[in-house]
Design an enzyme around this catalytic site. Structure first.
Site, PDB file in Angstrom:
ATOM      1  N   GLY A 256      76.560  48.494 -31.725  1.00 17.75           N
ATOM      2  CA  GLY A 256      75.638  47.337 -31.802  1.00 17.75           C
ATOM      3  C   GLY A 256      75.803  46.750 -33.326  1.00 17.75           C
ATOM      4  N   ALA A 257      75.423  47.556 -34.283  1.00 17.45           N
ATOM      5  CA  ALA A 257      75.535  47.123 -35.719  1.00 17.45           C
ATOM      6  C   ALA A 257      75.689  48.072 -36.628  1.00 17.45           C
ATOM      7  CB  ALA A 257      74.170  46.309 -35.892  1.00 17.45           C
ATOM      8  N   MET A 258      75.756  47.807 -37.778  1.00 17.72           N
ATOM      9  CA  MET A 258      76.221  48.618 -38.838  1.00 17.72           C
ATOM     10  C   MET A 258      75.423  48.255 -40.202  1.00 17.72           C
ATOM     11  SD  MET A 258      77.453  51.493 -39.779  1.00 17.72           S
ATOM     12  CE  MET A 258      77.425  52.395 -41.353  1.00 17.72           C
ATOM     13  N   GLU A 259      74.642  49.186 -40.567  1.00 16.02           N
ATOM     14  CA  GLU A 259      73.588  48.889 -41.890  1.00 16.02           C
ATOM     15  C   GLU A 259      74.228  48.710 -43.214  1.00 16.02           C
ATOM     16  OE1 GLU A 259      73.745  53.501 -40.837  1.00 16.02           O
ATOM     17  OE2 GLU A 259      73.905  51.391 -39.941  1.00 16.02           O
ATOM     18  N   ASN A 260      75.522  48.241 -43.307  1.00 18.61           N
ATOM     19  CA  ASN A 260      76.033  48.174 -44.604  1.00 18.61           C
ATOM     20  C   ASN A 260      75.232  47.198 -45.531  1.00 18.61           C
ATOM     21  OD1 ASN A 260      78.544  48.651 -43.316  1.00 18.61           O
ATOM     22  ND2 ASN A 260      78.366  46.816 -42.425  1.00 18.61           N
ATOM     23  N   HIS A 290      65.997  47.407 -36.772  1.00 20.28           N
ATOM     24  CA  HIS A 290      66.701  48.902 -36.889  1.00 20.28           C
ATOM     25  C   HIS A 290      67.588  48.730 -38.188  1.00 20.28           C
ATOM     26  CE1 HIS A 290      68.513  52.652 -34.888  1.00 20.28           C
ATOM     27  NE2 HIS A 290      69.462  52.195 -35.949  1.00 20.28           N
ATOM     28  N   GLU A 291      68.470  48.038 -38.229  1.00 18.70           N
ATOM     29  CA  GLU A 291      69.323  47.924 -39.146  1.00 18.70           C
ATOM     30  C   GLU A 291      68.705  47.709 -40.569  1.00 18.70           C
ATOM     31  OE1 GLU A 291      72.194  48.990 -38.589  1.00 18.70           O
ATOM     32  OE2 GLU A 291      71.669  48.731 -36.422  1.00 18.70           O
ATOM     33  N   GLU A 313      69.222  57.718 -37.943  1.00 21.34           N
ATOM     34  CA  GLU A 313      69.264  57.129 -36.582  1.00 21.34           C
ATOM     35  C   GLU A 313      67.832  57.322 -35.980  1.00 21.34           C
ATOM     36  OE1 GLU A 313      70.873  54.777 -36.207  1.00 21.34           O
ATOM     37  OE2 GLU A 313      72.804  55.353 -37.515  1.00 21.34           O
TER      38      GLU A 313
END
Length: 832
Positions: A256-260, A290-291, A313
């Protein structure tokens, strides 16, 4: 490639401390490769010792360690040995790297809408060495200086603020210490919308062909972003420390996404091209929040090793829902969690691959990926809600603040986190964590009522712990009852024994619908009593509490999968209650479960046409009375488009005629219709190509592949199978869409020969497809031929010792779903 083991990571981190990375990427070398030059400085606690650096290059040009040249041929199996280290070291590696097309590493995709290329980095778990030389483990964090050379018409984004120092040359501001898997670069002719909040520069970015939806959705994206910043700043007491905050919607993203830090990447399907239901907007808002919560829990403080992935998570899953409820318009976020996230997590819990939330020692990095599932997210979040009930919310937040402050820019463990909560609350969490965090599976909660003339004589909550995984979990939750839409009972309780008397219910009327865990505060299998199940057709739609309705639907889905609820009963309740549903998450998700899971998996094939006709009638009835342009109208139209057998209606909608209001120019809706037509053999490959010409975009191409794979003829299936399993250069998304269409068939005979081929051809794809992408392909491509022979072949394949961890885990989960379907059909097939 070898996967880093826990023992190796501990040894390396005890020896080395990384002080800085300088990474120079040349993205102007064509569509296949890019240049990578890394200078990494690090200290060694034992001068003279040996270690290694991780490097997965197409070719290595030069290597120097402390000024002395090393032989590029020394790189073996993704590792470069480093011998006779000094106290202070500098390693410089110049290499040529390959772009990926499976969503891992530095992924490059071409947008067919304008033939322009886009690049993004997704370095999660073990992909960082395919972009730059690094000590690739989460506890060797360091600041980054990144320089990027790119084509002149590209922009560059990354973890630090980007400035252009010359034609095609970009410098990114030095970062705070980051784990290797958080480093990212996004580059291409992205279009942007920018803003600012509380001194933080903001940006949202997407492919040029998505300019219109980006600009249309930007205001809402910024609103959720700003509200989340304010909420987390107040809650954690630590300001966001990573400078600018960019959110980049990228093509062909696996998750869904990535928290870079500073540069979050999202799947660009979140920029809805056409109409979107309210729950889709809620899902996107939840992902944004969330991210962002990861900026604190994951980025400022990172797990020490992958077995504490849940710390990232579960926390973000809980905090995003809390933030949406407290700070945005999406106050029903926990309802959405009940019918989406927890249903996903309960599915993971039912599988033989179930595992505890925490404490599962991942012996290597790849095995850690196998616990990255609905248990890590949804169960972990529910467990945190139970922890808060146990210690108190103020004490929980105080512990979180202390943990984040103490471990800032470093790493934390489960023991560190629990110690902070224990100190803040004054409670010993040893037995609590053993039951909730360290023991797999879930309890079953039910309520037994003894009736005396319509009055509750006695009421007892039963807590059943799994016999093979016993635990003594305390549950804080509520029990509520309704009759004809009126709430007649609600009791909050904490259950810490196998039987708990609910004296508060005694003497009151017996509810027509009695629901344990009505507010969905705990994690458990909810068993509805027989009277409640029998009354759902008339009673469920009248219940005014949408959270309770979500719990009922979740229990029904769980029961269908567990062969305790007849799918016929599910469809009866659907007929009666779904058309009257007002919560968008329940409305759309229950329709999706009914169409894509209950009917094709649990209803025998001979009865599926009639079952789909029932769904179609419910959708048609709702569509006729729903207000045009609303979520109700859109959800109903999608259900009709996917289930109708009315060729005239489908052809007219596909041609853009007589469409429901708001869907006149909705290309994504048209593809639902075209796929239905394709699976029924009412269009051919030429027709699909014509529809593709009307939607000559990345998403249009993917949908066209799915529709071609759905065509019910041998030639189409043979073509699709070759495109899926042959080395045809297909991207991760293309493979998934081919798999989604393949098993659509009017009868099993058309695809029967491919069942055995699946168990040989798909596992073999690990030779050229990354583990993250292949794990999805294995699940989606799993045979939809529900027979004992499929089960036999599946069991034989799972027993093989040559499967990669991701393939094995996905096969176990898919096999579990097959066996659920077989068990349900055996129990209820004749009745259906």
């Amino acid at each position: 490639m070898r996967s880093l083991t826990l023992a190796e990571a501990r040894e390396r981190s005890s020896l080395l401390t990384v002080t800085s990375y300088a990474v120079d990427l040349d993205l102007d070398q064509g569509a296949e490769v890019f240049g990578s030059r890394t200078s990494v400085r690090f200290t060694c606690a034992q001068p003279g010792a040996d270690s290694w650096v991780d490097l997965k290059a197409r070719s290595v040009e030069t290597i120097s360690l402390n000024g002395r040249s090393l032989d590029p041929a020394d790189v073996v199996d993704g590792r470069l040995p480093l011998r006779d280290l000094a106290a202070d070291n500098e390693l410089v590696v110049a290499a040529t790297m390959a772009y990926s097309h499976d969503g891992q590493g530095l992924h490059r995709a071409t947008d067919p809408a304008d033939d322009r290329d886009y690049v993004y980095g997704h370095l999660f778990l073990d992909a960082a060495p395919s972009v730059y030389a690094c000590f690739d483990q989460p506890d060797l964090k360091a600041p980054y200086d990144v320089t990027v050379r790119a084509p002149l018409d590209w922009i560059v984004l990354g973890n630090g603020a980007a400035t252009q120092s010359g034609a095609g040359t970009w410098h990114l501001e030095t970062t705070k210490p980051l784990a290797t898997y958080f480093m990212t670069v996004c580059a291409g002719p992205y279009v942007s919308v920018r803003d600012e909040h509380d001194g933080i520069p903001l940006g949202v970015h997407a492919r040029a062909s998505l300019r219109e939806p980006l600009e249309r959705h930007a205001a809402e994206l910024f609103d959720v972003t700003k509200r989340s910043f304010d909420y987390f700043h107040g809650l954690f007491g630590i300001r966001y420390p990573f400078g600018e905050y960019h959110q980049v919607f990228v093509p062909e993203f696996n998750a869904g996404a990535m928290e870079n830090p500073g540069c979050v990447t999202f799947r660009d399907q979140y920029l809805y091209r056409g109409a979107a239901t309210r729950d889709e907007l809620l899902t996107r808002a939840n992902t944004v929040s969330h991210e962002m919560s990861h900026m604190w829990f994951g980025d400022i403080v990172t797990m020490k090793w992958w077995d504490d992935l849940w710390l990232n998570e579960s926390f973000a899953e809980y905090m995003s829902h809390r933030c949406l409820v407290d700070a945005t318009e999406f106050t029903d976020a926990w309802v959405d969690s009940s019918i989406v996230r927890k249903v996903w997590g309960y599915g993971a819990e039912r599988s033989p691959s179930t595992h505890p939330v925490a404490g599962v020692e991942a012996l290597d990095a790849q095995s850690a990926l196998q616990n990255f599932d609905g248990i890590s997210y949804a169960k972990g979040a529910a467990t945190l809600r139970q922890l808060i009930a146990y210690v108190g919310d103020d004490q929980f937040i105080a512990g979180v603040r202390a943990y984040l402050t103490d471990k800032s820019y470093g790493n934390g463990t489960l023991a560190d986190f629990l110690a902070a909560i224990e100190t803040a609350s004054g409670k010993d969490l040893t037995s609590w964590s053993r039951a909730w965090l360290l023991t797999a599976d879930r309890d079953t909660l039910s309520v037994e009522v003894q009736e005396q003339g319509g009055v509750v004589g006695s009421a007892v909550v039963h807590r059943e712990s799994p016999a093979d995984r016993p635990a003594d979990r305390p549950h804080a939750f509520d029990v509520a009852g309704w009759t004809d839409g009126r709430e007649v009972a609600r009791v909050r309780t904490t259950v810490s024994a196998d039987e708990t008397v609910l004296a508060e219910l005694e003497g009151g009327p017996v509810p027509a619908l009695l629901l344990p865990n009505a507010s969905d505060l705990t994690w458990a299998r909810v068993r509805l009593d027989d009277a409640t199940v029998a009354g759902l057709r008339e009673q469920l739609a009248q219940v005014p509490d949408e959270q309770a309705r979500a719990v009922v639907w979740s229990a029904l889905v769980d029961g269908v999968h567990g062969a305790t609820v007849d799918p016929r009963d599910f469809l009866d309740v659907f007929d009666a209650a779904w058309p009257l549903e007002t919560n968008s998450s329940i409305l759309t998700r229950v329709a999706s479960y009914a169409e894509h899971r209950v009917v094709p998996f649990f209803v025998p094939r001979a009865e599926q046409a009639d079952a789909l006709a029932r769904l179609n009638r419910a959708g048609t009835a709702l569509l006729e009375r729903a207000t045009p342009g609303t979520t109700e109208s859109l959800a109903a139209a999608r259900l009709v488009a996917g289930t109708s057998d009315d060729e005239a209606l489908l052809q007219s909608w596909a041609d853009g005629q007589g469409l429901p209001a708001g869907l006149e120019d909705d290309g994504d809706f048209r593809w639902i219709v075209v796929r239905n037509l394709a699976s029924r053999g009412l269009v051919d490959a030429g027709d699909i190509d014509a529809f593709r010409a009307k939607d000559d975009t990345l998403q249009g191409g993917l949908n066209a592949l799915m529709c071609r794979a759905s065509l019910p003829d041998p030639e189409a299936k043979a073509w699709a199978w070759q495109q899926l399993t042959g080395q045809e250069g297909r991207s991760n998304y293309e493979m998934v869409h081919l798999a989604r269409g393949f098993w659509a068939a009017p009868d099993d005979a058309l695809v029967a020969d491919y069942v055995s081929r699946y168990f040989t051809d798909v596992p073999a794809m690990s030779g050229w497809v990354g583990e993250d992408a292949l794990s999805r392909v294995v699940l989606v491509a799993y045979p939809r031929v529900f027979t004992d022979e499929t089960a036999r072949l599946s069991a034989e394949t799972i027993a093989r010792d040559d499967l990669t961890p991701a393939v094995h885990r996905s096969l176990v989960d898919a096999d579990a779903e097959l066996r659920e379907a077989l068990a349900s059909r055996a129990a209820f097939g004749a009745a259906v």
